[in-house]
Write an enzyme that holds these catalytic residues in place. Sequence first.
Site, PDB file in Angstrom:
ATOM      1  N   SER A  80       0.872  -1.351  -0.144  1.00  0.00           N
ATOM      2  CA  SER A  80       0.071  -0.178  -0.248  1.00  0.00           C
ATOM      3  C   SER A  80       0.868   1.257  -0.031  1.00  0.00           C
ATOM      4  CB  SER A  80      -0.945   0.066   1.342  1.00  0.00           C
ATOM      5  OG  SER A  80      -0.024  -0.237   2.564  1.00  0.00           O
ATOM      6  N   HIS A 285      -1.508   5.773   6.971  1.00  0.00           N
ATOM      7  CA  HIS A 285      -0.760   5.830   5.575  1.00  0.00           C
ATOM      8  C   HIS A 285      -0.380   7.187   5.257  1.00  0.00           C
ATOM      9  CE1 HIS A 285      -2.346   1.795   4.872  1.00  0.00           C
ATOM     10  NE2 HIS A 285      -1.287   1.347   4.427  1.00  0.00           N
TER      11      HIS A 285
END
Length: 304
Positions: A80, A285
Amino acid sequence: MRATVAAIHRDTPAERPRRRGVLLAAALLAALAVALGAAVAAPAAPASAAVSAAKPDKPTKPGGGGGGSSELAFAAVGDSFAAGVGAGSYLDTSCYRSSKSYPKLIDADANRKLVSFPACSGASTVETLAQVATISTTAKLVTVTVGGNDVGFSDVMRDCFVLVSNSCQSRIDAGAAIATSQDFRDDVAAVIAAIRNRTEPDAKIVVTGYPLLFHENSSGVNPKYTWADEVNDETAVLNGVIQSVAESNGAVFVDVMDDFAGHGIGSTTPWINDWSWLNTVAGFHPNATGYVAYANAIRAVPVP
């Protein structure tokens, strides 16, 4: 007759609140599983998806190579963090590749051309090996971010920061044991070897590490998250292992911990997205600014 009665049963007023609560909890857990990759990593992108990442306004060479002679063809594989999760502006909802990811930012450079972009949210070293099989054989630069899912990133985030449970410490310990194991080192080395076998002999392989997700104050703690300092410490250990494997296998390691220093969750200018049930995909993230930092760190690496 009993089956017929059961089939047309309707909740009583007393049952409805409980049923709503069960359904809500199930929905939240489902969203969490999707956001953090669940127990099963997302599938590697097919070759067609990888090739379609090339710049549309620049023709691809016959055979899937790069653009003009002044452009360096490169590919981006991994998880990711390689796909750009957290930056928004997603190009798909299967892997959550972002137009603001570090591969796409580098693709915008005049002397770079992204010819393969199979990086995918949830990918472990196993899925990344499958991605490598789809990249252009003419790539002279291949970027890799992988390893977090192998050590249980989603489990740690869930049990330590989202739905905090007694399993937090055991999740951290399990991840630490995997990160320092020979099996993990072999898995990362296998990704590098596969890239080396897939690309031209002079291709450069750049393996990136992970930023420390949480900002720590002068006392070494994060006021919001009890387990932040321990997860940061284990992230540093993970980066050290990945660096050792990368460099011993002829790849370049890019450490982004210093680049992100002072910009973790809880800082005044975070480059990492905190958890939010309103945007479950982005949690833990980098944001768009964080991926600019990743791109700049990679740009500093000399290439063929």
